[in-house]
Motif scaffolding. Structure first.
Motif, short mmCIF file in Angstrom:
data_model
loop_
_atom_site.label_atom_id
_atom_site.label_comp_id
_atom_site.label_asym_id
_atom_site.label_seq_id
_atom_site.Cartn_x
_atom_site.Cartn_y
_atom_site.Cartn_z
N GLU A 82 41.12 36.65 38.38
CA GLU A 82 41.46 36.25 36.85
C GLU A 82 40.29 35.63 36.35
OE1 GLU A 82 43.84 37.53 35.64
OE2 GLU A 82 45.01 38.39 37.15
N LEU A 83 39.53 34.82 37.22
CA LEU A 83 39.00 33.63 35.93
C LEU A 83 37.15 34.55 35.89
CD1 LEU A 83 38.72 30.50 38.72
CD2 LEU A 83 39.75 30.52 36.21
N VAL A 84 37.15 35.56 37.25
CA VAL A 84 35.64 35.93 36.48
C VAL A 84 36.50 37.51 35.81
CG1 VAL A 84 35.44 38.28 37.60
CG2 VAL A 84 34.66 36.46 38.90
N SER A 85 37.62 38.06 35.35
CA SER A 85 38.13 38.42 34.36
C SER A 85 38.47 38.12 33.08
CB SER A 85 39.80 39.19 34.68
OG SER A 85 39.23 39.55 35.70
N LEU A 86 38.47 37.01 33.00
CA LEU A 86 38.08 36.04 31.53
C LEU A 86 36.72 35.44 30.86
CD1 LEU A 86 41.08 33.19 32.12
CD2 LEU A 86 41.03 35.21 30.12
N ARG A 87 35.94 35.44 32.45
CA ARG A 87 34.73 34.93 32.12
C ARG A 87 33.63 36.61 31.20
NH1 ARG A 87 31.83 32.69 28.97
NH2 ARG A 87 29.94 32.19 29.26
N VAL A 88 34.37 37.44 32.72
CA VAL A 88 33.42 38.37 31.62
C VAL A 88 33.86 39.44 30.28
CG1 VAL A 88 33.69 41.26 31.82
CG2 VAL A 88 32.71 39.43 34.06
N SER A 89 35.25 38.89 30.14
CA SER A 89 36.02 39.40 28.71
C SER A 89 35.38 38.48 27.78
CB SER A 89 37.35 38.63 28.67
OG SER A 89 37.91 40.04 29.82
N GLN A 90 35.15 37.40 27.91
CA GLN A 90 34.64 35.97 27.15
C GLN A 90 32.86 36.25 26.10
OE1 GLN A 90 34.44 32.49 29.32
NE2 GLN A 90 36.44 31.48 28.32
N ILE A 91 32.35 36.93 27.71
CA ILE A 91 30.52 37.47 27.67
C ILE A 91 30.85 38.69 26.65
CG2 ILE A 91 28.47 38.27 28.78
CD1 ILE A 91 29.77 36.27 31.10
N ASN A 92 31.73 39.45 26.67
CA ASN A 92 32.17 40.85 25.99
C ASN A 92 32.50 40.67 24.13
OD1 ASN A 92 29.69 42.01 28.16
ND2 ASN A 92 31.37 42.79 29.19
N GLY A 93 33.15 39.62 24.54
CA GLY A 93 33.94 39.98 23.67
C GLY A 93 35.01 40.22 22.96
N CYS A 94 35.76 40.83 24.32
CA CYS A 94 37.46 42.00 24.47
C CYS A 94 38.44 40.74 24.30
CB CYS A 94 36.63 42.19 25.28
SG CYS A 94 38.62 43.15 25.46
N GLY A 95 39.06 40.64 22.27
CA GLY A 95 40.21 39.95 23.04
C GLY A 95 41.57 40.55 23.82
N ALA A 96 41.63 41.66 23.78
CA ALA A 96 42.65 42.31 24.33
C ALA A 96 42.65 42.25 25.97
CB ALA A 96 42.18 43.83 24.34
N CYS A 97 41.60 41.81 26.59
CA CYS A 97 41.41 41.16 27.83
C CYS A 97 41.31 40.29 27.75
CB CYS A 97 39.94 42.03 28.09
SG CYS A 97 39.24 43.76 28.34
N LEU A 98 41.14 38.83 26.67
CA LEU A 98 41.39 38.18 26.96
C LEU A 98 42.76 37.55 26.97
CD1 LEU A 98 38.28 36.40 24.80
CD2 LEU A 98 38.45 35.84 27.50
N ASP A 99 43.43 38.36 26.13
CA ASP A 99 45.48 38.48 25.99
C ASP A 99 45.50 38.13 27.28
OD1 ASP A 99 47.52 38.56 25.27
OD2 ASP A 99 47.18 40.45 23.85
N MET A 100 45.13 39.42 27.97
CA MET A 100 45.79 39.92 28.53
C MET A 100 45.71 39.43 30.22
SD MET A 100 45.38 43.99 30.95
CE MET A 100 45.14 44.33 32.72
N HIS A 101 44.11 39.09 30.39
CA HIS A 101 44.27 38.18 31.75
C HIS A 101 44.33 36.91 31.70
CE1 HIS A 101 42.28 41.37 33.65
NE2 HIS A 101 42.01 41.64 32.76
N THR A 102 44.44 36.26 30.02
CA THR A 102 45.14 34.41 29.99
C THR A 102 46.28 34.66 30.59
OG1 THR A 102 43.07 34.58 28.33
CG2 THR A 102 44.97 32.58 28.45
N LYS A 103 47.46 35.88 29.85
CA LYS A 103 48.49 35.65 29.94
C LYS A 103 48.86 35.82 31.80
CE LYS A 103 49.74 36.95 25.64
NZ LYS A 103 50.25 38.19 24.35
N GLU A 104 48.13 37.09 31.95
CA GLU A 104 48.47 37.48 33.75
C GLU A 104 48.31 35.24 34.17
OE1 GLU A 104 49.95 39.93 35.06
OE2 GLU A 104 50.41 41.07 33.28
N ALA A 105 47.24 35.22 33.99
CA ALA A 105 46.58 34.50 35.22
C ALA A 105 47.88 33.18 35.03
CB ALA A 105 45.31 33.72 34.68
N LEU A 106 48.11 33.19 33.67
CA LEU A 106 49.56 31.83 33.44
C LEU A 106 50.70 32.17 34.08
CD1 LEU A 106 48.57 30.54 29.41
CD2 LEU A 106 48.55 29.31 30.85
N ALA A 107 50.80 33.66 33.88
CA ALA A 107 51.65 34.44 34.52
C ALA A 107 51.78 34.04 36.11
CB ALA A 107 53.01 35.24 34.40
#
Length: 157
Positions: free
Chosen positions: A38-63
């Protein structure tokens, strides 16, 4: 914001997208720790600026029980004290693997060797595949302008 494409509306795109998501689910079952994934998924999403992936991986990690503090500090992981050395090694590899054009040489031997100190071959393979998968997913979402904010936990499981 409206998406440019609905990946499930086209038989070809829908089939390819389903296979890509299946590959992502396979990585979830690997021996690479879930927190690292999840941390890696978030970081890649941040670098690439993908809001949809940030949304998904933040929610999945919190859950999954991840700490909001750790999730909030991913972009500043080098200065944060909340990550293990293994997580730092994975984040460094994810950054260089995502910014291959910027690095000139791709992933440096130093970053690779540090990751290899913390992860076995199976986990390293999963880590490389995860970085590659996330870069593909973020690019698909960015190009097609997939909106962020409406992801529901478990939607792609």
């Amino acid at each position: 914001m409206d998406a440019r494409l609905d990946f499930f509306a086209s038989p070809t795109a829908g089939k390819a997208f389903k296979h890509l998501m299946a590959a992502g689910r396979t990585l979830k079952d690997s021996t690479l720790p879930a927190a690292v994934q999840e941390l890696v998924s978030l970081r890649v999403s941040q670098i690439n600026g993908c809001g949809a992936c940030l949304d998904m991986h933040t929610k999945e990690a919190l859950a999954a029980g991840e700490s909001p503090v750790r999730l909030g500090l991913v972009a500043g992981w080098r200065e944060a004290t909340v990550y293990t050395e293994a997580e730092r090694a994975a984040l460094a590899l994810a950054e260089q693997g995502t910014r291959v054009a910027d690095a000139g040489e791709g992933v440096s031997d130093e970053v690779w060797d540090r990751a290899a100190q913390h992860f076995d071959q199976e986990q390293l393979t999963a880590l490389v595949l995860l970085v590659s998968f996330m870069n593909a997913a973020t690019r698909m979402n960015i190009i097609s302008k997939q909106p962020a904010g409406g992801y529901e936990v478990g939607a792609f499981h």
